[in-house]
Scaffold this motif. Structure first.
Motif, PDB file in Angstrom:
ATOM      1  N   VAL A 191       0.864  -1.181   0.000  1.00 50.94           N
ATOM      2  CA  VAL A 191       0.000   0.000   0.000  1.00 50.94           C
ATOM      3  C   VAL A 191       0.900   1.230   0.000  1.00 50.94           C
ATOM      4  O   VAL A 191       1.515   1.568   1.013  1.00 50.94           O
ATOM      5  CB  VAL A 191      -0.937   0.020   1.216  1.00 50.94           C
ATOM      6  CG1 VAL A 191      -1.918   1.195   1.101  1.00 50.94           C
ATOM      7  CG2 VAL A 191      -1.708  -1.293   1.326  1.00 50.94           C
ATOM      8  N   LYS A 192       0.968   1.889  -1.121  1.00 56.56           N
ATOM      9  CA  LYS A 192       1.825   3.064  -1.267  1.00 56.56           C
ATOM     10  C   LYS A 192       1.110   4.314  -0.753  1.00 56.56           C
ATOM     11  O   LYS A 192      -0.103   4.288  -0.508  1.00 56.56           O
ATOM     12  CB  LYS A 192       2.243   3.219  -2.730  1.00 56.56           C
ATOM     13  CG  LYS A 192       3.070   2.042  -3.231  1.00 56.56           C
ATOM     14  CD  LYS A 192       3.558   2.238  -4.654  1.00 56.56           C
ATOM     15  CE  LYS A 192       4.429   1.067  -5.093  1.00 56.56           C
ATOM     16  NZ  LYS A 192       4.933   1.245  -6.473  1.00 56.56           N
ATOM     17  N   MET A 207      -2.808   4.750   0.199  1.00 53.11           N
ATOM     18  CA  MET A 207      -3.275   4.964   1.569  1.00 53.11           C
ATOM     19  C   MET A 207      -4.170   6.191   1.644  1.00 53.11           C
ATOM     20  O   MET A 207      -5.164   6.204   2.390  1.00 53.11           O
ATOM     21  CB  MET A 207      -2.088   5.117   2.511  1.00 53.11           C
ATOM     22  CG  MET A 207      -2.434   4.930   3.962  1.00 53.11           C
ATOM     23  SD  MET A 207      -2.857   3.231   4.386  1.00 53.11           S
ATOM     24  CE  MET A 207      -1.229   2.558   4.712  1.00 53.11           C
ATOM     25  N   GLN A 208      -3.852   7.215   0.850  1.00 50.04           N
ATOM     26  CA  GLN A 208      -4.706   8.397   0.822  1.00 50.04           C
ATOM     27  C   GLN A 208      -6.078   8.062   0.262  1.00 50.04           C
ATOM     28  O   GLN A 208      -7.111   8.525   0.769  1.00 50.04           O
ATOM     29  CB  GLN A 208      -4.059   9.492  -0.023  1.00 50.04           C
ATOM     30  CG  GLN A 208      -4.869  10.790  -0.088  1.00 50.04           C
ATOM     31  CD  GLN A 208      -5.082  11.407   1.274  1.00 50.04           C
ATOM     32  OE1 GLN A 208      -4.124  11.700   1.986  1.00 50.04           O
ATOM     33  NE2 GLN A 208      -6.347  11.594   1.664  1.00 50.04           N
ATOM     34  N   LYS A 210       9.306  12.318   1.452  1.00 52.06           N
ATOM     35  CA  LYS A 210       8.854  12.741   0.121  1.00 52.06           C
ATOM     36  C   LYS A 210       7.333  12.753  -0.007  1.00 52.06           C
ATOM     37  O   LYS A 210       6.750  13.655  -0.628  1.00 52.06           O
ATOM     38  CB  LYS A 210       9.461  11.823  -0.938  1.00 52.06           C
ATOM     39  CG  LYS A 210       9.193  12.283  -2.367  1.00 52.06           C
ATOM     40  CD  LYS A 210       9.968  11.428  -3.366  1.00 52.06           C
ATOM     41  CE  LYS A 210       9.744  11.924  -4.788  1.00 52.06           C
ATOM     42  NZ  LYS A 210      10.516  11.119  -5.776  1.00 52.06           N
ATOM     43  N   TYR A 211       6.662  11.744   0.606  1.00 49.34           N
ATOM     44  CA  TYR A 211       5.226  11.585   0.375  1.00 49.34           C
ATOM     45  C   TYR A 211       4.365  11.718   1.630  1.00 49.34           C
ATOM     46  O   TYR A 211       3.144  11.688   1.544  1.00 49.34           O
ATOM     47  CB  TYR A 211       4.946  10.220  -0.260  1.00 49.34           C
ATOM     48  CG  TYR A 211       5.617  10.025  -1.595  1.00 49.34           C
ATOM     49  CD1 TYR A 211       5.169  10.695  -2.729  1.00 49.34           C
ATOM     50  CD2 TYR A 211       6.716   9.170  -1.717  1.00 49.34           C
ATOM     51  CE1 TYR A 211       5.784  10.510  -3.955  1.00 49.34           C
ATOM     52  CE2 TYR A 211       7.340   8.981  -2.939  1.00 49.34           C
ATOM     53  CZ  TYR A 211       6.872   9.648  -4.054  1.00 49.34           C
ATOM     54  OH  TYR A 211       7.489   9.467  -5.258  1.00 49.34           O
ATOM     55  N   GLY A 212       5.008  11.838   2.792  1.00 48.40           N
ATOM     56  CA  GLY A 212       4.241  11.997   4.025  1.00 48.40           C
ATOM     57  C   GLY A 212       3.814  10.696   4.682  1.00 48.40           C
ATOM     58  O   GLY A 212       3.268  10.701   5.789  1.00 48.40           O
ATOM     59  N   ASN A 244      19.576  -0.462   1.366  1.00 49.39           N
ATOM     60  CA  ASN A 244      19.067   0.890   1.609  1.00 49.39           C
ATOM     61  C   ASN A 244      18.367   0.904   2.956  1.00 49.39           C
ATOM     62  O   ASN A 244      17.234   0.445   3.091  1.00 49.39           O
ATOM     63  CB  ASN A 244      18.104   1.315   0.505  1.00 49.39           C
ATOM     64  CG  ASN A 244      17.608   2.742   0.684  1.00 49.39           C
ATOM     65  OD1 ASN A 244      17.925   3.404   1.675  1.00 49.39           O
ATOM     66  ND2 ASN A 244      16.835   3.234  -0.271  1.00 49.39           N
ATOM     67  N   GLU A 245      19.068   1.408   3.965  1.00 50.95           N
ATOM     68  CA  GLU A 245      18.516   1.469   5.321  1.00 50.95           C
ATOM     69  C   GLU A 245      17.590   2.664   5.513  1.00 50.95           C
ATOM     70  O   GLU A 245      16.942   2.788   6.550  1.00 50.95           O
ATOM     71  CB  GLU A 245      19.662   1.553   6.347  1.00 50.95           C
ATOM     72  CG  GLU A 245      20.432   0.263   6.519  1.00 50.95           C
ATOM     73  CD  GLU A 245      19.715  -0.723   7.422  1.00 50.95           C
ATOM     74  OE1 GLU A 245      18.558  -0.443   7.807  1.00 50.95           O
ATOM     75  OE2 GLU A 245      20.296  -1.778   7.729  1.00 50.95           O
ATOM     76  N   ASN A 246      17.520   3.541   4.524  1.00 52.07           N
ATOM     77  CA  ASN A 246      16.736   4.777   4.663  1.00 52.07           C
ATOM     78  C   ASN A 246      15.478   4.784   3.800  1.00 52.07           C
ATOM     79  O   ASN A 246      14.881   5.839   3.597  1.00 52.07           O
ATOM     80  CB  ASN A 246      17.616   5.982   4.292  1.00 52.07           C
ATOM     81  CG  ASN A 246      18.820   6.104   5.197  1.00 52.07           C
ATOM     82  OD1 ASN A 246      18.714   5.992   6.419  1.00 52.07           O
ATOM     83  ND2 ASN A 246      19.984   6.340   4.602  1.00 52.07           N
ATOM     84  N   MET A 247      15.089   3.625   3.299  1.00 51.88           N
ATOM     85  CA  MET A 247      13.933   3.556   2.411  1.00 51.88           C
ATOM     86  C   MET A 247      12.688   4.159   3.056  1.00 51.88           C
ATOM     87  O   MET A 247      11.975   4.973   2.463  1.00 51.88           O
ATOM     88  CB  MET A 247      13.668   2.098   2.033  1.00 51.88           C
ATOM     89  CG  MET A 247      12.385   1.869   1.260  1.00 51.88           C
ATOM     90  SD  MET A 247      12.450   2.568  -0.392  1.00 51.88           S
ATOM     91  CE  MET A 247      10.858   2.043  -1.035  1.00 51.88           C
ATOM     92  N   GLY A 248      12.415   3.764   4.294  1.00 50.54           N
ATOM     93  CA  GLY A 248      11.218   4.260   4.967  1.00 50.54           C
ATOM     94  C   GLY A 248      11.256   5.749   5.200  1.00 50.54           C
ATOM     95  O   GLY A 248      10.273   6.465   4.965  1.00 50.54           O
ATOM     96  N   VAL A 249      12.394   6.251   5.649  1.00 50.09           N
ATOM     97  CA  VAL A 249      12.537   7.688   5.916  1.00 50.09           C
ATOM     98  C   VAL A 249      12.405   8.485   4.630  1.00 50.09           C
ATOM     99  O   VAL A 249      11.712   9.514   4.583  1.00 50.09           O
ATOM    100  CB  VAL A 249      13.897   7.966   6.582  1.00 50.09           C
ATOM    101  CG1 VAL A 249      14.123   9.474   6.717  1.00 50.09           C
ATOM    102  CG2 VAL A 249      13.986   7.293   7.936  1.00 50.09           C
TER     103      VAL A 249
END
Length: 286
Positions: A85-86, A90-91, A140-142, A130-135
């Motif tokens: 769910v991108k 989700m919006q 970028k998208y909130g 990539n340890e920063n994928m979630g951040v």
């Protein structure tokens, strides 16, 4: 709960206001003629999968009387698939019902990191972490991307509908369109359902699609997939970090990719994909 959406001022919204009565919301009326019972509902949704349930939530919040008819004897408690769910998805879910995003997060897994292994046709491997994928996604998208198993997503959506709205064990056999209504018939039943609008959400092997387009065939997109959902505690911890998407892809021929993803709720998703365009072309309708 949550306040209903704003009034729909589009042409479709005007039709809904004229044709559907909000005073009869969530009521399936029944009449009996001879020994044959007929259920009456404004909108009949055929298929209790994710689309059918999300649609029912939206219609219910808009005050439109509807019912869901699902062929399975009960909603799923296990599955072999997973959803990503991108943020934009989700919006959209939040627009349907404000409680959905939190419930998806509670039953799924935020993607925090990705772990990729690339293998070329000579067997050379390259690991990319990539340890920063979630951040990065959240900045970028909130929101982060959330993975959730198919059956947990179905349960999340069903939990937001009134009891009894989803009628399981009802497998559509045919439908008939009249001047001002649609009649649905179900396998093994004499009783019918009469509705103003029938919305067919019964998936790839749709009975309605077969009736409307008997020559239609499924189009395969060039991959063979083997997928499963397993309990996370059945796997070695070292190969399955939490909140991670881990995959390995081979760039030779035939191309393949294997994934091992945290699906949340104590589940892990595994899938092997192998490219097979020749078989896909042979099986497809065009």
């Amino acid at each position: 709960s949550g306040s209903p959406p704003h009034k729909d001022d589009t042409a479709w919204g005007e039709i809904c206001q004229q044709k559907f009565s909000p005073t009869n919301q969530n009521q399936v009326r029944a009449t009996v003629k001879g020994n044959i019972a007929t259920e009456e509902v404004d909108v009949a949704i055929v298929g209790g999968g994710l689309v059918g349930l999300a649609l029912a939530i939206g219609l219910t919040r808009a005050g439109i009387n509807c019912a869901v008819y699902e062929r399975a004897p009960q909603l799923r408690s296990v599955s072999q698939g997973i959803l990503a769910v991108k943020p934009i998805g989700m919006q959209a879910l939040e627009d349907i019902h404000p409680d959905i995003p939190n419930r998806v997060v509670e039953n799924g897994s935020d993607i925090v990191r990705t772990m990729r292994t690339n293998v070329d046709d000579e067997g050379t491997t390259k690991n990319v972490l990539n340890e920063n994928m979630g951040v990065e996604t959240e900045v970028k998208y909130g929101r982060k991307i959330v993975l959730i198993t198919w059956h947990n997503m179905q349960q999340v959506l069903a939990s937001l509908l009134p009891p009894g709205m989803v009628k399981t064990g009802r497998s559509l056999s045919s439908f008939e369109e009249g001047e001002d209504s649609v009649t649905l018939r179900f396998e093994g039943e004499e009783a019918t359902v009469r509705c103003n609008v029938a919305l067919m959400c019964d998936g790839v092997f749709s009975t309605a699609r077969t009736q409307l387009f008997p020559e239609d065939k499924v189009v395969y997109f060039g991959q063979l997939n083997w997928g499963s959902v397993v309990r996370t505690n059945s796997l070695p911890p070292a190969i399955h970090p939490p909140n991670a998407v881990r995959y390995c892809q081979y760039s030779g021929e035939p191309k393949w990719m294997a994934m091992l993803n945290d699906g949340g709720g104590g589940y892990t998703f595994f899938q092997l994909r192998i490219s097979d365009p020749e078989k896909a072309l042979a099986l497809s309708g065009n």
